[in-house]
Structure formats: structure tokens, C-alpha cells
Design an enzyme around this catalytic site. Structure first.
Site, short mmCIF file in Angstrom:
data_model
loop_
_atom_site.label_atom_id
_atom_site.label_comp_id
_atom_site.label_asym_id
_atom_site.label_seq_id
_atom_site.Cartn_x
_atom_site.Cartn_y
_atom_site.Cartn_z
N CYS A 1 1.63 -2.63 15.60
CA CYS A 1 1.64 -2.30 14.17
C CYS A 1 0.95 -3.39 13.36
O CYS A 1 1.28 -4.57 13.49
CB CYS A 1 3.08 -2.13 13.69
SG CYS A 1 3.23 -1.93 11.92
N ASN B 1 -3.29 4.36 16.10
CA ASN B 1 -4.36 4.09 15.13
C ASN B 1 -4.80 2.64 15.29
O ASN B 1 -3.98 1.73 15.19
CB ASN B 1 -3.85 4.34 13.71
CG ASN B 1 -3.54 5.81 13.49
OD1 ASN B 1 -4.34 6.68 13.81
ND2 ASN B 1 -2.35 6.09 13.00
N CYS C 1 3.51 8.47 1.37
CA CYS C 1 4.03 7.48 2.31
C CYS C 1 4.26 6.18 1.53
O CYS C 1 3.33 5.58 1.01
CB CYS C 1 3.01 7.29 3.44
SG CYS C 1 3.54 6.07 4.64
N SER D 1 12.00 6.38 8.01
CA SER D 1 11.67 5.98 9.38
C SER D 1 12.18 4.56 9.65
O SER D 1 11.90 3.64 8.89
CB SER D 1 10.16 6.04 9.59
OG SER D 1 9.83 5.53 10.86
N GLU E 1 0.83 -1.19 0.00
CA GLU E 1 0.00 0.00 0.00
C GLU E 1 0.87 1.25 0.00
O GLU E 1 1.94 1.28 0.60
CB GLU E 1 -0.93 -0.01 1.22
CG GLU E 1 -1.90 -1.18 1.12
CD GLU E 1 -2.93 -1.25 2.25
OE1 GLU E 1 -4.08 -1.59 1.95
OE2 GLU E 1 -2.60 -0.97 3.41
N CYS F 1 6.66 -7.28 6.95
CA CYS F 1 7.83 -6.81 7.70
C CYS F 1 8.34 -7.99 8.52
O CYS F 1 7.55 -8.77 9.04
CB CYS F 1 7.42 -5.66 8.63
SG CYS F 1 8.81 -4.85 9.43
N GLU G 1 10.48 -2.37 6.92
CA GLU G 1 11.60 -1.69 7.58
C GLU G 1 12.60 -1.30 6.48
O GLU G 1 13.33 -2.16 5.97
CB GLU G 1 12.23 -2.63 8.62
CG GLU G 1 13.54 -2.17 9.20
CD GLU G 1 13.56 -0.72 9.69
OE1 GLU G 1 12.80 -0.38 10.60
OE2 GLU G 1 14.34 0.08 9.12
N CYS H 1 -1.04 5.75 9.81
CA CYS H 1 0.20 5.08 10.21
C CYS H 1 -0.07 3.76 10.89
O CYS H 1 -0.86 3.71 11.83
CB CYS H 1 0.94 5.89 11.27
SG CYS H 1 1.63 7.37 10.71
N PHE I 1 10.57 5.40 18.30
CA PHE I 1 11.13 5.28 19.64
C PHE I 1 10.15 4.58 20.59
O PHE I 1 10.42 3.51 21.13
CB PHE I 1 11.53 6.67 20.16
CG PHE I 1 12.65 6.59 21.15
CD1 PHE I 1 13.89 6.15 20.77
CD2 PHE I 1 12.46 6.96 22.47
CE1 PHE I 1 14.94 6.06 21.68
CE2 PHE I 1 13.49 6.88 23.39
CZ PHE I 1 14.73 6.43 22.99
N HIS I 2 9.03 5.24 20.83
CA HIS I 2 7.84 4.62 21.43
C HIS I 2 7.91 4.19 22.89
O HIS I 2 6.89 3.77 23.44
CB HIS I 2 7.35 3.42 20.62
CG HIS I 2 7.08 3.70 19.18
ND1 HIS I 2 6.49 4.86 18.74
CD2 HIS I 2 7.30 2.97 18.06
CE1 HIS I 2 6.38 4.83 17.42
NE2 HIS I 2 6.87 3.70 16.99
N CYS J 1 6.51 -5.48 15.68
CA CYS J 1 6.11 -4.49 16.68
C CYS J 1 4.64 -4.75 17.03
O CYS J 1 3.81 -4.89 16.13
CB CYS J 1 6.32 -3.09 16.13
SG CYS J 1 8.03 -2.83 15.62
N1 SAH Z 1 9.31 0.16 9.80
C1 SAH Z 1 9.56 1.54 9.94
C2 SAH Z 1 8.68 2.41 9.08
C3 SAH Z 1 7.23 2.04 8.94
S1 SAH Z 1 6.17 2.34 10.30
C4 SAH Z 1 9.44 1.94 11.40
O1 SAH Z 1 8.98 1.14 12.19
O2 SAH Z 1 9.83 3.05 11.73
C5 SAH Z 1 5.89 4.10 10.33
C6 SAH Z 1 5.53 4.63 11.71
O3 SAH Z 1 4.20 4.25 12.10
C7 SAH Z 1 6.45 4.11 12.77
O4 SAH Z 1 6.83 5.10 13.68
C8 SAH Z 1 5.57 3.09 13.47
O5 SAH Z 1 6.03 2.81 14.74
C9 SAH Z 1 4.24 3.79 13.44
N2 SAH Z 1 3.10 2.90 13.70
C10 SAH Z 1 3.00 1.58 13.48
N3 SAH Z 1 1.79 1.11 13.85
C11 SAH Z 1 1.09 2.17 14.33
C12 SAH Z 1 -0.23 2.34 14.82
N4 SAH Z 1 -1.07 1.33 14.87
N5 SAH Z 1 -0.61 3.57 15.20
C13 SAH Z 1 0.23 4.63 15.08
N6 SAH Z 1 1.49 4.53 14.59
C14 SAH Z 1 1.93 3.32 14.22
FE1 SF4 Z 2 7.80 -3.29 10.85
FE2 SF4 Z 2 7.84 -0.64 11.39
FE3 SF4 Z 2 5.60 -2.07 11.75
FE4 SF4 Z 2 7.67 -2.43 13.40
S1 SF4 Z 2 6.46 -0.52 13.14
S2 SF4 Z 2 6.43 -4.06 12.45
S3 SF4 Z 2 9.38 -2.17 11.98
S4 SF4 Z 2 6.62 -1.70 9.80
#
Ligand code: SAH
Ligand code: SF4
Length: 387
Positions: free
Chosen positions: A141, A325, A127, A226, A114, A134, A195, A368, A249-250, A138
Site C-alpha cells: 500500500c 494497483n 472514497c 474498510s 486525497e 497511516c 485506518e 485503491c 484480508f489479502h 502494509c
Molecule cells: N486502512 C484501511 C482502508 C484503506 S485501504 C484498510 O486497510 O482496509 C482500502 C483498500 O485498498 C484496502 O483493502 C487495501 O488493502 C487496498 N489496497 C491498498 N493498497 C493497494 C494497492 N496498491 N492495490 C490494490 N489495493 C490496495
Molecule cells: Fe494503512 Fe490500509 Fe494502507 Fe494498510 S492498506 S497501510 S491499513 S491504509
């Protein structure tokens, strides 16, 4: 104007094109050069032909060799017989109530990723995805629930920019100079699926093409990559791509970050921060973005905010708070607005910009972390699908 690269141009390193690959999209200038010579272009002319073809493809958006009118007719015919100009295919296009556009894109092998276009006042951000799924998991995500299928090629990555420009009608009219007014697609974030630092070479080649002044010509300052924290590749991002960096970072303790961003077990918070402190920057105004997803009762306390400030001390940073989200079956909830405000205030008072990212395209699952190439989902709910 394009920026000067930070380091010697890695694009100058020779790389071979896989046999049978005829697509000119996504190739570095040197690869293109070699392909033209292999197809019989005289060595003396090859550089110039590369420049001409490059401009047709990336500056004018031309897909048909016969339209490359500054090339001799028989040369165009040779190109058409030997090469292709191929983009990934747009399977569906959804438009959110807020104007966000989400493209479901099919790549070779029938896989799907997407791409999301977010229009803003006077600009627009695309984006981009770098992988199908991936390898990382995480826990907040949606993409992380889909195991990796494969890395995208440079053609598939730069192709996402080109197909968005097609949809936005942002190529110049034939015979006209490129538009000078504000660009619809002015910024790129590598924040889609995957990633990017686990697909380094293809991401680098694609971004170099996006930055090339004879083509799409986006400034490196308008591209943000990112990463979840792939420490060994962080310095290379500055050296070989030169774009801006964002870090997922989170969390403010290893205990919590281990759970949210499991790559933390390999490279923990201290190791990551050391790499960020060393991130080479061309100017002082360039900051690293710390992305911080706001999860109710998990990482959103005032103590977390204070710890965060302590941790990033000395790093030129801005902190991007992302209200979580939701996605079907997600094990977390979004922090409430009051909590987010309290967290943001602490950070702001410590002297950091702390914008709260406004969720965009939520109604079409384009925000995101909501991306996942579940074709069924897209087809079952074809909201405002426009082909
Ligand atoms: N893999 C990379 C880039 C893709 S994710 C990374 O992890 O940085 C892009 C951003 O969206 C990252 O900061 C990720 O942590 C955030 N993200 C992932 N799932 C999310 C969600 N459900 N709600 C808000 N942000 C989220
Ligand atoms: Fe992969 Fe980024 Fe999602 Fe983590 S936040 S699972 S690194 S896409």
C-alpha cells in the site's frame, strides 16, 4: 429515510467542543446544541435552532449565515460573529479519462489528504480518507509508506463529502426541494488514506452526520468502512456506526498475512475471523466484504482460493478481488488476468459473489492503495488539473 440505529444512540452522549473551535461543521447535534446555548441562545429554542442550522448546512449546502432566512436577522448576525462554517480546502482536482475525480485536500496545519469520487451507472461512490498517512505499514500500500501525520477531525471527514457535493453541484437550488433523481454521490467507502478504526470517534461522528435524515441523509447501507483488522473496534463499528464492513484480508496463511498486513501479528487470521463471525448485522442480506488484493505469485494460487473459502465458512461474505494497483517503487506486481479469473472461478463455484474490482482512475493515481499526499507528485504531473 434514515435507518433505525442498532443500539442506543451514542451521539446522545455529551462530548465537549475544544476551546476556540468555532466551526459548526462536524459537530454532533448535542455539541451544536451546547455551542448555541453558550453563545446565548435561550435553552427553550436551542433544539429548534440546531435543526434549522443543521438543515442549512447539510441539506442545502449553505455556508453563509446571512442566507439562513428562517432565522431572525440579529440571530444570524450573532451566529456570523461567533461561528464559522468551514470545509477543508481543495488544492487540486484531477479528472481521469474514466471520469474518476481526485481531490487533493488541504487541512489545518498545511497537511494534505486525497479524496476520490468514482462515478458509476446511476450512482457514484466517494472514497474518503480518515488519517493523514497511516500508522500501519502494509507492504503493498502506497499510503503505508507515508508515516502517520495525524488523525482527521470529524469536520475534515464530513467536509470531504461536502466539498465533493460542491464540485458535483449536488446541493439543491436556493428555495427548491432537494433533487429526487439518482444521486451523483450515493455511496461512501472509508477506503482512502488511513485506518478508520484507529480514528474511531471522529469517523463515527462524521458518518452519523452523513446518515442524519435532516441533512446529507445517506442510508447506513450505503456506507462501507474498510479495516485492516483492528479487532477490538470491529464490534463497535456495528454498534456505534451501523455501517457495512469490509476487511482487508489479502492472505490465507498467517505467514503471508504477517508480511502483507502486519497488524496480523497482533490479531491473526483466527482472531480476526472470530470477530467477523460475531459482527452484528441487521439483516441476513448484509454481507461482510473480504477485500483481496491480487499479487502475482504471492497470494494468488488456486490453493489460496480454496483456503480462503474454508476460512470464511459460515460468515455471510462477498469477496472483492482487487487487481494490485502499482505505484512507483512497489515491491509487487499485479496477477495476470488469467490467474485472477481462475481464482475468481473457484470462489464463485463455492457460492460467493466474487466481483473483480475494476481499477478506476489509475492514470491519476487515484486507484485503491495509490493515495499518498505527496504534494510534489500532484504538482509535477497536473494532468487535466482543473483548479
Ligand atoms: N486502512 C484501511 C482502508 C484503506 S485501504 C484498510 O486497510 O482496509 C482500502 C483498500 O485498498 C484496502 O483493502 C487495501 O488493502 C487496498 N489496497 C491498498 N493498497 C493497494 C494497492 N496498491 N492495490 C490494490 N489495493 C490496495
Ligand atoms: Fe494503512 Fe490500509 Fe494502507 Fe494498510 S492498506 S497501510 S491499513 S491504509
Amino acid at each position: 429515510m434514515p435507518d433505525t440505529p442498532i443500539t442506543p444512540d451514542v451521539m446522545a452522549l455529551p462530548r465537549t467542543v475544544p476551546e476556540g473551535d468555532t466551526n459548526l461543521v462536524g459537530k454532533t447535534r448535542d455539541q451544536l446544541h451546547d455551542m448555541l446555548i453558550a453563545a446565548g441562545t435561550p435553552e427553550k429554542q436551542a433544539r429548534m435552532r440546531v435543526g434549522q442550522i443543521w438543515q442549512w448546512i447539510y441539506n442545502k449546502g449553505v455556508r453563509d449565515f446571512s442566507q439562513m432566512t428562517n432565522l431572525a436577522k440579529d440571530y444570524r448576525a450573532m451566529l456570523a460573529e461567533t461561528f464559522t462554517i468551514e470545509l477543508p480546502e481543495v488544492v487540486t482536482r484531477q479528472v481521469s479519462d474514466d471520469g474518476t475525480r481526485k481531490y487533493l485536500v488541504r487541512i489545518a496545519g498545511g497537511h494534505e489528504v486525497e479524496t476520490v469520487y468514482i462515478p458509476e451507472e446511476g450512482r457514484g461512490t466517494l472514497c474518503i480518507s480518515s488519517q493523514v498517512g497511516c500508522t500501519l505499514t502494509c507492504s503493498f500500500c502506497h499510503t503505508g509508506t507515508q508515516r502517520l501525520v495525524r488523525n482527521l477531525t470529524a469536520a475534515e471527514i464530513v467536509g470531504q463529502i461536502m466539498l465533493a457535493r460542491d464540485d458535483l453541484g449536488e446541493w439543491p437550488e436556493p428555495g427548491r426541494a432537494p433533487k429526487v433523481e439518482a444521486r451523483l454521490l450515493s455511496n461512501i467507502v472509508l477506503m482512502g488514506m488511513g485506518e478508520p478504526l484507529y480514528n474511531f470517534d471522529a469517523v463515527r461522528d462524521a458518518m452519523k452526520i452523513a446518515m442524519d435524515g435532516e441533512g446529507i441523509s445517506l442510508s447506513r447501507r450505503r456506507i462501507t468502512l474498510s479495516t485492516s483488522g483492528v479487532v477490538p473496534e470491529i464490534a463497535r463499528t456495528a454498534e456505534e456506526i451501523g455501517c457495512l464492513l469490509a476487511v482487508s484480508f489479502h492472505a490465507t496463511t498467517d505467514e503471508v498475512r504477517d508480511k502483507l498486513v502486519p497488524i496480523n501479528r497482533k490479531w491473526n487470521i483466527d482472531t480476526l475471523l472470530d470477530a467477523l463471525r460475531d459482527y452484528p448485522r441487521l439483516s441476513n442480506s448484509e454481507r461482510i466484504t473480504f477485500e483481496y488484493v491480487m499479487l502475482r505469485d504471492v497470494n494468488d494460487s488456486d490453493d489460496d482460493a480454496r483456503r480462503l473459502i474454508k476460512l470464511i465458512k459460515g460468515i455471510p461474505a462477498k469477496i472483492n478481488l482487487i487487481p494490485f494497483n502499482e505505484w512507483p517503487g512497489a515491491p509487487y506486481q499485479r496477477s495476470d488476468a488469467k490467474r485472477i479469473k481462475s481464482f475468481a472461478d473457484i470462489i464463485y463455484k463455492a457460492g460467493y459473489a466474487s466481483p473483480v474490482r475494476k481499477p478506476r482512475g489509475e492514470d491519476i493515481m487515484a486507484a485503491c492503495g495509490q493515495l499518498k499526499s505527496a504534494t510534489e507528485r500532484a504538482r509535477k504531473h497536473p494532468k487535466k488539473s482543473a483548479g
